[in-house]
Design an enzyme around this catalytic site. Sequence first.
Site, PDB file in Angstrom:
ATOM      1  N   ASN A 212       0.842  -1.191   0.000  1.00  0.00           N
ATOM      2  CA  ASN A 212       0.000   0.000   0.000  1.00  0.00           C
ATOM      3  C   ASN A 212       0.881   1.247   0.000  1.00  0.00           C
ATOM      4  O   ASN A 212       2.107   1.155  -0.044  1.00  0.00           O
ATOM      5  CB  ASN A 212      -0.959  -0.010   1.197  1.00  0.00           C
ATOM      6  CG  ASN A 212      -0.219  -0.150   2.515  1.00  0.00           C
ATOM      7  OD1 ASN A 212       0.586   0.700   2.887  1.00  0.00           O
ATOM      8  ND2 ASN A 212      -0.469  -1.242   3.232  1.00  0.00           N
ATOM      9  N   ILE A 310      -3.164  -5.901  15.785  1.00  0.00           N
ATOM     10  CA  ILE A 310      -3.584  -5.163  16.985  1.00  0.00           C
ATOM     11  C   ILE A 310      -4.712  -5.893  17.710  1.00  0.00           C
ATOM     12  O   ILE A 310      -4.787  -5.882  18.940  1.00  0.00           O
ATOM     13  CB  ILE A 310      -3.976  -3.714  16.630  1.00  0.00           C
ATOM     14  CG1 ILE A 310      -3.968  -2.859  17.897  1.00  0.00           C
ATOM     15  CG2 ILE A 310      -5.318  -3.646  15.906  1.00  0.00           C
ATOM     16  CD1 ILE A 310      -3.929  -1.376  17.636  1.00  0.00           C
TER      17      ILE A 310
END
Length: 408
Positions: A212, A310
């Site tokens: 990305n 996360i």
Amino acid sequence: MTLATLANKRILLGMTGGIAAYKCAELTRLLTKAGADVRVVMTAAATEFITPLTMQALSGHRVHLDLLDVDAEAGMGHIELARWPDLIVVAPASADFLARMVGGQAGDLLTTLLLASRAPVLLAPAMNQAMWLNQATQDNLLQLRERGCHIAGPAAGSQACGDTGPGRMLEPADIVSECASLYAPGLLSGLHLTITAGPTREAIDPVRFISNHSSGKMGYALAAEAVQAGARVTLISGPVNLPVPDRVHCIAVTTAQEMLEASLESTEHSDVFIGVAAVADYRVSDASDHKIKKSAETLQLTLVRNPDIIGTLAQKSAAKSPQRPLIVGFAAETQHIEQYGREKLQRKNLDLLFANDATATFNSDDICATALWDEDGSQTLGPANKNLVARQMLALIAERIRARQTDA
């Protein structure tokens, strides 16, 4: 005063000749334990009392002994060493060495460094009580104080020579406290932060990958500002074109799986985890070992979900309360930014989340973000330079830590 103020400080320990040199082993250990990076310089006389090998083992760095070091001098090593420290500590500081300092001598590496460095100096005198009380020594100390040197000690008591009186070098713990007292506590003093940054890359074949547009600038800004706030920082970085901030421990990774493994290991010893990295959501299920040749008009790839870094950390850490690190997330969205950010905050059981517009952030030096916490806590940060916003983010993180401590 707290020893946490020594976190990330660079301390040059200069050792002169005297029986108190043996205390420098413990002094080095305590400074390192407080988070300081310690380099040792020994005079020839100091090596008669304790070996350089001992000091190297305790500091984790080569011990510097000679002014004219063939290996170092090609790069003007003694000048580079003089520029390195935040603080120079001379312990023990013998009567002879104090006299040579007053005279501005530069006959060995340590005296040369003191002349060439602009770092503050703390002296821990150690000598026979009669030498300490001699007017010449007292005059030398007065001049050194007037030049800005800090004097730590000495203590009084029995001495190796059999005399009793002032002249004993302070105990290592007291010298460390004197060092810490020279610095004001930072916002995050004594805390260990783990920060992920940049993109991940998922291989299609040896020359192609999925990734990305993340530049890593936000994560690197947070790492740099956290160090300035007194934190010890581990930066887990995907591939970026940025220099590692000074005093930051950087772990380079490529894939999401590598980032997860490094994050799990680092977070075991962290007070705060900040997931800034733009982790690829998917990877190729069966990446080719060889370059895929262009043959057909179309190429079909099967993608599988990458691990949720996360989310995994938040779930794993929740089982370890109250030692659970503060978990901070980022949400880069292109629409409904606050709504999607709030949903992510609650879904992943995060303590704090910063939501921002992905299209305006990637590869930019500026950012505008919305901080979200609890059920309705929110605050707008920016638009401003990422380093400035990073300071605001860290201030909010410090507030959440204090709030959690109060609740506990």
